[in-house]
Design a protein around this motif. Sequence first.
Motif, PDB file in Angstrom:
ATOM      1  N   TYR A 149       0.853  -1.184   0.000  1.00 31.21           N
ATOM      2  CA  TYR A 149       0.000   0.000   0.000  1.00 31.21           C
ATOM      3  C   TYR A 149       0.889   1.234   0.000  1.00 31.21           C
ATOM      4  CZ  TYR A 149      -4.167  -2.757   1.134  1.00 31.21           C
ATOM      5  OH  TYR A 149      -5.217  -3.649   1.099  1.00 31.21           O
ATOM      6  N   VAL A 150       0.566   2.206  -0.832  1.00 32.43           N
ATOM      7  CA  VAL A 150       1.302   3.460  -0.890  1.00 32.43           C
ATOM      8  C   VAL A 150       0.515   4.492  -0.092  1.00 32.43           C
ATOM      9  CG1 VAL A 150       2.280   5.246  -2.358  1.00 32.43           C
ATOM     10  CG2 VAL A 150       2.262   2.858  -3.134  1.00 32.43           C
ATOM     11  N   VAL A 151       1.111   4.973   0.989  1.00 27.75           N
ATOM     12  CA  VAL A 151       0.417   5.836   1.946  1.00 27.75           C
ATOM     13  C   VAL A 151       0.842   7.286   1.758  1.00 27.75           C
ATOM     14  CG1 VAL A 151      -0.086   6.255   4.390  1.00 27.75           C
ATOM     15  CG2 VAL A 151       0.382   3.916   3.579  1.00 27.75           C
ATOM     16  N   THR A 152      -0.168   8.172   1.669  1.00 26.67           N
ATOM     17  CA  THR A 152       0.074   9.602   1.519  1.00 26.67           C
ATOM     18  C   THR A 152      -0.865  10.370   2.438  1.00 26.67           C
ATOM     19  OG1 THR A 152       0.640   9.274  -0.814  1.00 26.67           O
ATOM     20  CG2 THR A 152       0.190  11.529  -0.110  1.00 26.67           C
ATOM     21  N   GLY A 153      -0.323  11.309   3.180  1.00 25.11           N
ATOM     22  CA  GLY A 153      -1.141  12.128   4.074  1.00 25.11           C
ATOM     23  C   GLY A 153      -0.334  12.575   5.282  1.00 25.11           C
ATOM     24  N   THR A 154      -1.026  13.180   6.248  1.00 28.47           N
ATOM     25  CA  THR A 154      -0.361  13.714   7.436  1.00 28.47           C
ATOM     26  C   THR A 154      -1.172  13.381   8.680  1.00 28.47           C
ATOM     27  OG1 THR A 154       0.539  15.575   6.166  1.00 28.47           O
ATOM     28  CG2 THR A 154       0.538  15.790   8.561  1.00 28.47           C
TER      29      THR A 154
END
Length: 380
Positions: A149-154
Amino acid sequence: MTVDRILPSDEARDLLDLATEIADRELAPKVTGYEERGEFPREVLRTLGRAGLLGLPYPEEYGGAAQPYEVYVQVLEILASRWLAVAEAVSVHTLSCYPVAQFGTAEQRKLLPDMIGGELLGAYCLTEPQGGSDAASLTTKAVRDGDAYVVTGTKAWITHARSADFYNIFCRTGGPGTAGISCLVADRNTPGIQPQAPERTMGLHSSPVAQIAFDGARVPAERLVGGEGAGFTIAMSALDSGRLGIAACAVGLAQAALDYAVGYAKQRQQFGRAVIDFQGLGFMLAEHATQVSAARALLLAAARLRDAGRPYAVEAAKAKLFASDVAMRVTTDAVQVLGGAGYVVDHPVERYMREAKVLQIVEGTNQIQRLVISRALARG
């Protein structure tokens, strides 16, 4: 003040004696220095882990102590009465072990001995900059790409953000709403996981929080906990337990402040007698002693419901709400009891007061606890 405790077993009594011994030897002498330096006490957490105090509620097969929550929260209270940041770290770490312990696969649970033993410290990444209590609206995304899974965010306000060895990442793998939320467990050295600078907080300086940026972090698909869409259920069930942990921290902090204020008031002389003998002050301390005992009783009642396998979410909300409000009142008045001396760092009550505030905020603000309770009342 010695707290008279009724415990379910001799083993539980031994555990509380051990916690008290370690708290007096390893926590109380160190807290001032670590707080002044803003240094996270990682080795103290390892010491607690090796003593078996980080895995109290978890099964023995994974290295835990298989203790009821009734015992675990009393250990937390003892730790908090010496060093709140350490007790809060234990609570957060215990919370961070929960997803894998409760929902993980057999392969994922192979991580538990090191997690529970404290060799691997955990962080619980749920809150975001624009969404704290509204967890269902989180925006951190995880897109499946082959075997990862490629995770993006904060994520924001993350305890152990810069110290953790693993992160529970609550992220969106599907559409809007709670059904689209999943949970991944990622190693700290995963490329693309970027802890940010520590926040400058009012208290808990030895346990700094920070944002974590996820910039295309690739987390193996085998680290998905509970299947896609299970994340919100995992998060909410974990938070019910976490609220008991924060309530225990609040009781311990309030007890410490009360004990210090009473000790000072018995020694401080004015007009030829100890100030505790003045009714205005003595009655205030009596009221606070009653509130601390009531908070402890509410906490233990909720923990015993959990241990009995009965619904306890509402009682956990009540315990967290009441205990943290009590901690705020008791620590504030402890400063008042000491007068000018309470306003200087020579005495710990000014730190207690600063620390108490966060307990009304974490694991759901006290306004959210009131919402949980009022909705339960409306349902009947």
